[in-house]
Motif scaffolding. Structure first.
Motif, mmCIF file in Angstrom:
data_model
loop_
_atom_site.group_PDB
_atom_site.id
_atom_site.type_symbol
_atom_site.label_atom_id
_atom_site.label_comp_id
_atom_site.label_asym_id
_atom_site.label_seq_id
_atom_site.Cartn_x
_atom_site.Cartn_y
_atom_site.Cartn_z
ATOM 1 N N SER A 1 0.835 -1.187 0.000
ATOM 2 C CA SER A 1 0.000 0.000 0.000
ATOM 3 C C SER A 1 0.876 1.245 0.000
ATOM 4 C CB SER A 1 -0.931 -0.013 1.199
ATOM 5 O OG SER A 1 -0.178 0.050 2.381
ATOM 6 N N GLU A 2 0.327 2.316 -0.496
ATOM 7 C CA GLU A 2 1.067 3.565 -0.597
ATOM 8 C C GLU A 2 0.907 4.359 0.689
ATOM 9 O OE1 GLU A 2 -0.938 2.404 -3.054
ATOM 10 O OE2 GLU A 2 0.757 1.803 -4.254
ATOM 11 N N SER A 3 1.965 4.981 1.136
ATOM 12 C CA SER A 3 1.921 5.796 2.343
ATOM 13 C C SER A 3 2.521 7.149 2.063
ATOM 14 C CB SER A 3 2.708 5.127 3.473
ATOM 15 O OG SER A 3 2.113 3.920 3.843
ATOM 16 N N ASP A 4 2.035 8.148 2.769
ATOM 17 C CA ASP A 4 2.567 9.497 2.671
ATOM 18 C C ASP A 4 3.564 9.660 3.803
ATOM 19 O OD1 ASP A 4 1.076 12.805 2.873
ATOM 20 O OD2 ASP A 4 3.033 12.150 2.223
ATOM 21 N N TRP A 5 4.818 9.870 3.472
ATOM 22 C CA TRP A 5 5.871 9.909 4.483
ATOM 23 C C TRP A 5 6.858 10.990 4.115
ATOM 24 C CZ3 TRP A 5 6.341 8.259 9.212
ATOM 25 C CH2 TRP A 5 7.599 8.104 9.779
ATOM 26 N N ALA A 6 6.522 12.221 4.363
ATOM 27 C CA ALA A 6 7.405 13.344 4.080
ATOM 28 C C ALA A 6 8.105 13.714 5.376
ATOM 29 C CB ALA A 6 6.597 14.526 3.551
ATOM 30 N N THR A 7 9.406 13.559 5.421
ATOM 31 C CA THR A 7 10.131 13.720 6.669
ATOM 32 C C THR A 7 10.687 15.128 6.816
ATOM 33 O OG1 THR A 7 10.785 11.419 6.500
ATOM 34 C CG2 THR A 7 11.970 12.761 8.079
ATOM 35 N N SER A 8 10.485 15.700 7.965
ATOM 36 C CA SER A 8 11.043 17.014 8.264
ATOM 37 C C SER A 8 12.391 16.833 8.950
ATOM 38 C CB SER A 8 10.088 17.794 9.179
ATOM 39 O OG SER A 8 10.110 17.237 10.475
ATOM 40 N N GLN B 1 1.324 6.860 6.908
ATOM 41 C CA GLN B 1 -0.126 6.808 6.864
ATOM 42 C C GLN B 1 -0.570 6.357 5.480
ATOM 43 O OE1 GLN B 1 -2.043 7.716 9.740
ATOM 44 N NE2 GLN B 1 0.048 7.515 10.523
ATOM 45 N N LEU B 2 -1.589 5.527 5.423
ATOM 46 C CA LEU B 2 -2.153 5.089 4.160
ATOM 47 C C LEU B 2 -2.751 6.280 3.430
ATOM 48 C CD1 LEU B 2 -2.989 2.746 2.276
ATOM 49 C CD2 LEU B 2 -5.130 2.643 3.571
ATOM 50 N N VAL B 3 -2.417 6.435 2.157
ATOM 51 C CA VAL B 3 -2.979 7.497 1.333
ATOM 52 C C VAL B 3 -4.105 6.863 0.527
ATOM 53 C CG1 VAL B 3 -2.516 9.225 -0.437
ATOM 54 C CG2 VAL B 3 -0.753 8.661 1.253
ATOM 55 N N VAL B 4 -5.312 6.981 1.039
ATOM 56 C CA VAL B 4 -6.472 6.315 0.463
ATOM 57 C C VAL B 4 -6.673 6.711 -1.001
ATOM 58 C CG1 VAL B 4 -8.969 5.999 0.693
ATOM 59 C CG2 VAL B 4 -7.542 6.123 2.730
ATOM 60 N N GLY B 5 -6.367 7.949 -1.353
ATOM 61 C CA GLY B 5 -6.524 8.410 -2.727
ATOM 62 C C GLY B 5 -5.609 7.726 -3.722
ATOM 63 N N MET B 6 -4.564 7.043 -3.232
ATOM 64 C CA MET B 6 -3.652 6.335 -4.135
ATOM 65 C C MET B 6 -4.024 4.867 -4.314
ATOM 66 S SD MET B 6 -1.514 8.299 -5.583
ATOM 67 C CE MET B 6 -0.652 6.960 -6.381
ATOM 68 N N LEU B 7 -5.041 4.389 -3.627
ATOM 69 C CA LEU B 7 -5.473 3.000 -3.797
ATOM 70 C C LEU B 7 -6.068 2.813 -5.190
ATOM 71 C CD1 LEU B 7 -7.131 2.396 -0.316
ATOM 72 C CD2 LEU B 7 -4.926 1.524 -1.123
ATOM 73 N N PRO B 8 -5.817 1.659 -5.833
ATOM 74 C CA PRO B 8 -6.337 1.428 -7.190
ATOM 75 C C PRO B 8 -7.844 1.655 -7.311
ATOM 76 C CG PRO B 8 -4.751 -0.254 -6.631
ATOM 77 C CD PRO B 8 -4.992 0.549 -5.370
ATOM 78 N N GLU B 9 -8.609 1.272 -6.301
ATOM 79 C CA GLU B 9 -10.064 1.452 -6.378
ATOM 80 C C GLU B 9 -10.486 2.914 -6.309
ATOM 81 O OE1 GLU B 9 -9.239 0.007 -2.084
ATOM 82 O OE2 GLU B 9 -8.478 -0.450 -4.069
ATOM 83 N N ASN B 10 -9.563 3.802 -5.967
ATOM 84 C CA ASN B 10 -9.843 5.234 -5.937
ATOM 85 C C ASN B 10 -9.156 5.983 -7.075
ATOM 86 O OD1 ASN B 10 -11.416 4.985 -3.626
ATOM 87 N ND2 ASN B 10 -9.651 5.143 -2.299
ATOM 88 N N GLY B 11 -8.685 5.253 -8.073
ATOM 89 C CA GLY B 11 -8.062 5.880 -9.233
ATOM 90 C C GLY B 11 -6.552 5.960 -9.174
ATOM 91 N N GLY B 12 -5.948 5.480 -8.108
ATOM 92 C CA GLY B 12 -4.495 5.501 -7.963
ATOM 93 C C GLY B 12 -3.879 4.272 -8.602
ATOM 94 N N GLY B 13 -2.855 3.750 -7.998
ATOM 95 C CA GLY B 13 -2.196 2.564 -8.526
ATOM 96 C C GLY B 13 -1.002 2.176 -7.685
ATOM 97 N N THR B 14 -0.229 1.230 -8.179
ATOM 98 C CA THR B 14 0.944 0.750 -7.476
ATOM 99 C C THR B 14 2.098 1.725 -7.659
ATOM 100 O OG1 THR B 14 0.234 -1.518 -7.829
ATOM 101 C CG2 THR B 14 2.553 -1.180 -7.258
ATOM 102 N N ALA B 15 2.621 2.232 -6.564
ATOM 103 C CA ALA B 15 3.726 3.194 -6.621
ATOM 104 C C ALA B 15 5.029 2.483 -6.972
ATOM 105 C CB ALA B 15 3.864 3.901 -5.285
ATOM 106 N N ILE B 16 5.749 3.044 -7.955
ATOM 107 C CA ILE B 16 7.070 2.511 -8.299
ATOM 108 C C ILE B 16 8.168 3.528 -7.990
ATOM 109 C CG2 ILE B 16 6.204 0.893 -10.022
ATOM 110 C CD1 ILE B 16 7.214 2.904 -12.175
ATOM 111 N N ALA B 17 7.782 4.792 -7.779
ATOM 112 C CA ALA B 17 8.733 5.841 -7.403
ATOM 113 C C ALA B 17 7.991 6.886 -6.589
ATOM 114 C CB ALA B 17 9.363 6.479 -8.634
#
Length: 96
Positions: free
Chosen positions: A1-8, A35-51
């Motif tokens: 699953s895709e996660s949002d992880w922007a580190t300060s 944290q799971l980024v729900v908007g990136m899930l395939p069922e929400n129009g996102g997909g598998t992150a490769i970068a």
């Protein structure tokens, strides 16, 4: 699953959240784990992150089907790839 992880600089993730309408003020929330980024899930129009590229202010993801998604905030227009957008609260595909 895709996660949002922007580190300060303190090793904490910072997310900007916005409630209500687009004219609402935004606030910064510090989160110490991915944290799971729900908007990136395939069922929400996102997909598998490769970068993934993440900063304190914005995130960009390239999916396995070659699509670029961005979200966050920028100091200039069009930086996130969306015409006239400086604040994009959820992942949005950049149109070619």
């Amino acid at each position: 699953s895709e996660s949002d992880w922007a580190t300060s600089e303190r090793g904490k993730s910072r997310h900007r959240s916005q409630g209500g309408s687009s004219s609402s003020s935004s606030k910064t929330t510090t989160i110490s784990s991915p944290q799971l980024v729900v908007g990136m899930l395939p069922e929400n129009g996102g997909g598998t992150a490769i970068a993934v590229s993440a900063s304190e202010n914005h995130t960009a993801v390239v999916t396995s089907d070659g699509h670029l998604f961005t979200w966050g905030t920028s100091h200039g227009n069009d930086v996130l790839g969306h015409r006239g957008v400086r604040w994009q609260p959820i992942p949005r595909r950049v149109e070619r």
